[in-house]
Design a protein around this motif. Sequence first.
Motif, PDB file in Angstrom:
ATOM      1  N   MET A 222       0.830  -1.196   0.000  1.00 24.08           N
ATOM      2  CA  MET A 222       0.000   0.000   0.000  1.00 24.08           C
ATOM      3  C   MET A 222       0.867   1.248   0.000  1.00 24.08           C
ATOM      4  SD  MET A 222      -3.080  -1.230  -0.007  1.00 24.08           S
ATOM      5  CE  MET A 222      -4.020   0.280   0.318  1.00 24.08           C
ATOM      6  N   GLY A 223       0.367   2.273  -0.648  1.00 29.75           N
ATOM      7  CA  GLY A 223       1.091   3.529  -0.701  1.00 29.75           C
ATOM      8  C   GLY A 223       0.183   4.719  -0.499  1.00 29.75           C
ATOM      9  N   TRP A 224       0.801   5.823  -0.137  1.00 27.89           N
ATOM     10  CA  TRP A 224       0.133   7.119  -0.060  1.00 27.89           C
ATOM     11  C   TRP A 224       0.821   8.083  -1.016  1.00 27.89           C
ATOM     12  CZ3 TRP A 224      -4.319   8.374   2.390  1.00 27.89           C
ATOM     13  CH2 TRP A 224      -4.770   7.526   3.406  1.00 27.89           C
ATOM     14  N   PHE A 225       0.018   8.787  -1.782  1.00 32.56           N
ATOM     15  CA  PHE A 225       0.489   9.834  -2.670  1.00 32.56           C
ATOM     16  C   PHE A 225      -0.295  11.102  -2.383  1.00 32.56           C
ATOM     17  CE2 PHE A 225       1.849   5.987  -4.591  1.00 32.56           C
ATOM     18  CZ  PHE A 225       2.938   6.277  -5.409  1.00 32.56           C
TER      19      PHE A 225
ATOM     20  N   LEU B  42      -4.069  10.558  -1.459  1.00 32.76           N
ATOM     21  CA  LEU B  42      -4.694   9.380  -2.026  1.00 32.76           C
ATOM     22  C   LEU B  42      -3.957   8.123  -1.602  1.00 32.76           C
ATOM     23  CD1 LEU B  42      -4.135  11.646  -4.592  1.00 32.76           C
ATOM     24  CD2 LEU B  42      -6.084  10.328  -5.433  1.00 32.76           C
ATOM     25  N   CYS B  43      -4.695   7.074  -1.317  1.00 31.83           N
ATOM     26  CA  CYS B  43      -4.050   5.793  -1.081  1.00 31.83           C
ATOM     27  C   CYS B  43      -4.115   4.945  -2.343  1.00 31.83           C
ATOM     28  CB  CYS B  43      -4.651   5.056   0.121  1.00 31.83           C
ATOM     29  SG  CYS B  43      -6.302   4.394  -0.110  1.00 31.83           S
ATOM     30  N   ALA B  44      -3.187   4.022  -2.456  1.00 33.99           N
ATOM     31  CA  ALA B  44      -3.076   3.186  -3.637  1.00 33.99           C
ATOM     32  C   ALA B  44      -2.690   1.774  -3.231  1.00 33.99           C
ATOM     33  CB  ALA B  44      -2.045   3.764  -4.605  1.00 33.99           C
ATOM     34  N   ALA B  45      -3.070   0.807  -4.051  1.00 32.62           N
ATOM     35  CA  ALA B  45      -2.838  -0.602  -3.756  1.00 32.62           C
ATOM     36  C   ALA B  45      -2.086  -1.290  -4.883  1.00 32.62           C
ATOM     37  CB  ALA B  45      -4.167  -1.316  -3.517  1.00 32.62           C
TER      38      ALA B  45
END
Length: 128
Positions: free
Chosen positions: A34-37, A95-98
Motif C-alpha cells: 500500500m502507498g500514499w500519494f 490518495l491511497c493506492a494498492a
Amino acid sequence: QVQLVESGGGLVQAGGSLRLSCAASGFTFSSTAMGWFRQAPGKEREFVAAISWRGVSTYYAGSVKGRFTISRDNAKNTVYLQLNSLKPEDTAVYLCAARPRRGSVVVDLTARYEYDYWGQGTQVTVSS
C-alpha cells in the motif's frame, strides 16, 4: 468490487497533526503493498509513503521523513498515515493506492505506475 476509501483529512494549523485512514475492500489486503500519494492543484501526483505487503518495509519521501508514519492493520483491511508537524506545503489531496503481490519480484513502491488501484482522496489543508 475494489474500493479504497480515504478519510481523516481536514483543516489544521501549521505544526498540527492528522491521521489519515484508507479502508480497502475487494481484494486480498494482506497480500497487497500500500502507498500514499498526494497531489496539489497544478502539480503532479507525488509519492509520500509506502508499506510492503508483509509490513516489514516502509518507504518515505525525503520531504516527509521523520514527520509522517505509515502503518497497516491487516485485520481491519486499513492503512494509515500519521501526519505530524504539518507544514503549509503539505497541503494537498492525499490518495491511497494498492499494489497486489504478483510474485517474488522487485517493485518500486515509490512509482505511481506500480499501483493498480487508487482511492478518490481526502483533502489536507495546512494553514500558516
